[in-house]
Design a protein around this motif. Structure first.
Motif, mmCIF file in Angstrom:
data_model
loop_
_atom_site.group_PDB
_atom_site.id
_atom_site.type_symbol
_atom_site.label_atom_id
_atom_site.label_comp_id
_atom_site.label_asym_id
_atom_site.label_seq_id
_atom_site.Cartn_x
_atom_site.Cartn_y
_atom_site.Cartn_z
ATOM 1 N N GLU A 37 34.534 36.890 30.874
ATOM 2 C CA GLU A 37 34.638 37.707 32.083
ATOM 3 C C GLU A 37 35.356 39.009 31.734
ATOM 4 O OE1 GLU A 37 35.436 35.766 35.996
ATOM 5 O OE2 GLU A 37 36.043 34.077 34.719
ATOM 6 N N ILE A 38 34.778 40.121 32.180
ATOM 7 C CA ILE A 38 35.345 41.440 31.908
ATOM 8 C C ILE A 38 36.261 41.853 33.055
ATOM 9 C CG2 ILE A 38 34.841 43.851 31.369
ATOM 10 C CD1 ILE A 38 33.894 41.904 29.262
ATOM 11 N N SER A 39 37.402 42.427 32.708
ATOM 12 C CA SER A 39 38.367 42.867 33.716
ATOM 13 C C SER A 39 37.862 44.084 34.478
ATOM 14 C CB SER A 39 39.695 43.201 33.025
ATOM 15 O OG SER A 39 40.555 43.903 33.884
ATOM 16 N N ASP A 40 38.402 44.293 35.671
ATOM 17 C CA ASP A 40 38.084 45.482 36.467
ATOM 18 C C ASP A 40 39.010 46.643 36.137
ATOM 19 O OD1 ASP A 40 35.962 44.437 37.829
ATOM 20 O OD2 ASP A 40 37.153 43.694 39.505
ATOM 21 N N GLY A 41 39.611 46.627 34.963
ATOM 22 C CA GLY A 41 40.548 47.672 34.582
ATOM 23 C C GLY A 41 39.868 48.982 34.258
ATOM 24 N N GLU A 101 38.007 45.190 28.720
ATOM 25 C CA GLU A 101 38.910 44.183 28.188
ATOM 26 C C GLU A 101 38.615 42.872 28.890
ATOM 27 O OE1 GLU A 101 42.918 45.362 28.958
ATOM 28 O OE2 GLU A 101 42.636 45.498 31.114
ATOM 29 N N ARG A 102 39.050 41.787 28.278
ATOM 30 C CA ARG A 102 38.807 40.465 28.834
ATOM 31 C C ARG A 102 39.701 40.239 30.057
ATOM 32 N NH1 ARG A 102 37.534 35.064 26.218
ATOM 33 N NH2 ARG A 102 37.408 36.166 24.242
ATOM 34 N N LEU A 103 39.159 39.585 31.042
ATOM 35 C CA LEU A 103 39.923 39.249 32.237
ATOM 36 C C LEU A 103 40.923 38.141 31.913
ATOM 37 C CD1 LEU A 103 40.195 39.612 35.383
ATOM 38 C CD2 LEU A 103 38.592 37.700 35.587
ATOM 39 N N ASP A 104 42.151 38.293 32.395
ATOM 40 C CA ASP A 104 43.152 37.235 32.216
ATOM 41 C C ASP A 104 42.670 35.960 32.892
ATOM 42 O OD1 ASP A 104 44.910 38.788 30.814
ATOM 43 O OD2 ASP A 104 46.049 39.416 32.567
ATOM 44 N N VAL A 105 42.705 34.862 32.160
ATOM 45 C CA VAL A 105 42.313 33.562 32.708
ATOM 46 C C VAL A 105 43.576 32.742 32.931
ATOM 47 C CG1 VAL A 105 41.011 31.450 32.321
ATOM 48 C CG2 VAL A 105 40.086 33.635 31.536
ATOM 49 N N ARG A 161 43.507 39.647 25.723
ATOM 50 C CA ARG A 161 42.577 40.496 26.474
ATOM 51 C C ARG A 161 41.461 41.086 25.603
ATOM 52 N NH1 ARG A 161 46.628 43.682 30.744
ATOM 53 N NH2 ARG A 161 46.944 41.861 32.083
ATOM 54 N N LYS A 218 47.424 44.699 36.160
ATOM 55 C CA LYS A 218 46.689 45.048 34.937
ATOM 56 C C LYS A 218 47.525 45.945 34.061
ATOM 57 C CE LYS A 218 43.200 42.751 36.480
ATOM 58 N NZ LYS A 218 42.980 41.424 35.968
#
Length: 657
Positions: free
Chosen positions: A14-18, A22-26, A412, A657
């Motif tokens: 899952e990609i972050s909305d930053g 970067e990878r979304l924090d899980v 991330r 973020k």
């Protein structure tokens, strides 16, 4: 333009909305993390598949060798387009690695060994490749670096210091240029505008601290952008925010991964600014003066965890000493807090071990790299107390602007991998925290390293005297000698003993880091004695002269065991690299911090008997096991605290973020 399709193919990420990719924090439960760490103990090596992959690459070698240079470049570009669609599959990677190996043979004069092919494959699988010291990690990494860069991903090669970043980038630059990859290097002195240009390159070599702090700077810069504005940029297919340094967290290949991901992950990294200090300079001076009047084990006690606490007697004594003082000293809470900080400055933090004084400023010494960190400070008044102790100008307090743990930052990256010579024993923690496995790579040649019997002395002075004599004897025989110390103070004291004996030597520590490249270049010469702190413990490749190789190779002397056995093995790993001869030995004292702090009762009993090598190694194993358990507890507590901090930010509506 960057392209991350190869990193996402066949992977549930899952990609972050930053503001950039970067990878979304899980967020996982602690039970899930513990279970993952436990299952890592039973993971398969994957060596059979790795050997099959190597056979595929070798089968292509003769045909690839017939290619012209342009055909080599085209071969990598063609397979990269397939990798973007299908991910890093073995059949495609074999072609990519064959092309890169042939280019390396032509351009660098170095052909990747089979074990290096294995390591490169493990890196693109998102694993830690454990390669014995001296097995060519720097060259092995080029396989994964070039392949990932060819797919369009931005590749960050993370090193433990600036010296290694510059050295490795320079060494591999001709190979990257052959394939048309742009190369950047970011070090401590790199200006902000230049940093932005460097990070825009396909491949960037950078130290872990510089990279993480630049990420924090981007978070601060993006913090002023409204969430609605970020959404609008994404609709316009643009994730960039003006002024950002990085262009995303695509691929991180971490050299000395256990040091970066484990050892240095005990505390969060913080960006702060100087703020007006509500505490007057006179208060700091008074606190140090008061602390000097208190008696250990009467007015205050020191715990085994390096904490200092006032006793009931101490509180009463302090109350009497401050009876005529006004302001903060009228508050029992402030009184206790200030003096405990002053006691910590006096008794827990030692000059030339935990810090140095340069240009009338207190500079923290990184305990893992042995390097000075002039831009870093301790928090909550401790730094100011030490400045008073050392009669330096008192700096202002610091206000936190942004912070992050290594665990959260490196988690991330879309693809995180690494290399080290010492990781298998910490695989459960790596799996639990980063969800990353360790793959052990066999050696190219059998090791010729010989460990001589350890020697232990009851006093530190006796140890240093013996080390000096031993180094002088070996140097007189034409051997090259590397002596590892844990502190600046220790390295300089040993240097003074060698000077008194007329032994030519070089001292390498936080005060002389500007001569590192020259010192390392000469460390393999006949009769050369190099005394170094942890600066020479990781990544340092000492090239032996023919004369030294003929007389037995490099001899390494460890003068104090570290809390982590992995650090000791890294120092020993400077000797007998890539099939060279070499010997190592430990010459230590029962007054060393490891024994005094983690095995005090056994150590006191041992002073009255003659210790043999077997008993000493049992004592070291016991003390290091206790130290590692304590360090792991701190790291896991850091993660828990970080999660609570994130939850608090979410509760009050701040951007996490």
């Amino acid at each position: 333009m960057s392209d991350i399709r190869a990193l996402l193919a066949g992977r549930a990420i899952e990609i972050s909305d930053g503001c950039y990719v970067e990878r979304l924090d899980v967020h996982e439960s602690e039970f899930e993390e513990r279970l993952r760490g436990f299952m890592a103990r039973f993971s398969s090596s994957g060596r059979a598949k790795a050997k099959g992959f190597v056979q595929k690459v070798n089968a292509l070698e003769s045909s690839i060798r017939a290619y012209q240079d342009d055909e080599l470049r085209a071969a990598l570009a063609n397979v990269a387009r397939q990798l973007q669609k299908k991910g890093f599959r073995d059949a495609l990677l074999a072609t990519a690695f064959a092309a890169i190996r042939e280019a390396s043979r032509r351009i660098l004069g170095m052909r990747h060994y089979d074990v290096q092919l294995m390591a490169g494959r493990f890196l693109l699988q998102g694993k830690i490749a454990e390669m014995s010291t001296g097995e060519g990690k720097t060259l092995a990494a080029t396989l994964a670096i070039c392949t990932a860069a060819a797919t369009g991903a931005s590749v960050h090669v993370v090193t433990v210091n600036d010296y290694l970043a510059e050295r490795d980038a320079e060494k591999n630059a001709p190979l990257f240029a052959f394939f048309g990859f742009s190369l950047g290097v970011v070090i401590r002195d790199t200006a902000p505008e230049t940093r932005r240009e460097q990070y825009a390159n396909n491949i960037v070599y950078v130290s872990n601290k510089e990279l993480t702090f630049d990420y924090l700077k981007d978070r601060i810069a993006a913090g002023g952008a409204l969430h609605a504005h970020l959404k609008l940029r994404r609709l316009e297919n643009s994730r960039s925010v003006a002024g950002l340094l990085l262009n995303g967290l695509h691929v991180a290949i971490v050299d000395e991964a256990d040091s970066v991901l484990i050892d240095e992950a005990r505390t969060p990294l913080i960006i702060s600014e100087t703020a007006p200090d509500d505490i007057d300079d006179a208060v700091y001076m008074q606190a140090i003066a008061l602390a000097r009047q208190l008696n250990v084990n009467v007015d205050f006690v020191q715990s085994k965890d390096r904490d200092i606490w006032l006793t009931a007697t101490g509180n009463q004594t302090l109350k009497g000493l401050t009876g005529n003082l006004d302001g903060l000293w009228k508050s029992s809470l402030w009184r206790r807090e200030l003096v405990q900080k002053a006691l910590s400055a006096l008794y827990l933090f030692q000059r030339d071990r935990h810090y140095i004084v340069a240009e009338n400023k207190v500079q923290i010494v990184d305990e893992f790299t042995g390097r000075a960190m002039p831009d870093r400070t301790w928090e909550r008044g401790l730094h100011q107390m030490i400045e008073v102790k050392e009669h330096c100008e008192i700096s202002g307090q610091r206000k936190t602007l942004s912070q992050i743990t290594y665990q959260r930052f490196f988690g991330r990256y879309l693809l995180l991998s690494g290399m080290t010579g010492t990781a298998k024993e910490i695989e459960p923690e790596l799996k639990r925290v980063y969800d990353i496995s360790v793959a052990k790579v066999p050696t190219h040649k059998p090791s010729r390293r010989k460990r001589l019997p350890d020697r232990v002395f009851s006093t530190s002075e006796a140890r240093w005297q013996h080390v000096a004599v031993r180094a002088a004897e070996l140097a007189a025989m034409g051997r090259a000698v590397l002596v590892g110390t844990r502190s600046v103070e220790g390295s300089e004291y040993l240097g003074s003993l060698l000077a008194d004996m007329g032994v030519l030597h070089t001292v390498l520590n936080a005060r002389q880091d500007d001569i590192e490249a020259e010192a390392v270049a000469q460390a393999g010469l006949p009769g050369k004695v190099t005394v170094a702190t942890n600066m020479a413990g990781r990544g340092t490749d000492i090239q032996l002269s023919d004369e030294v190789a003929e007389t037995g190779g490099l001899h390494v002397i460890l003068t104090e065991f570290h809390e982590s056995a992995r650090v000791d093995r890294q120092l020993f790993g400077r000797a007998a690299r890539q099939g060279d001869p070499g010997t190592v030995e430990a010459i230590v004292s029962l007054q060393d911090e490891l024994f005094v702090r983690y095995a005090p009762l056994i150590t006191r009993a041992a002073t009255s008997i003659s210790l043999n090598t077997g008993f000493l190694r049992l004592l070291v194993f016991y003390a290091q096991t206790k130290a590692e358990l304590y360090a792991r507890k701190i790291r896991l507590d850091t993660i828990r605290t970080d999660k609570k901090w994130l939850q608090a930010l979410g509760f009050i509506g701040l951007d996490k973020k």
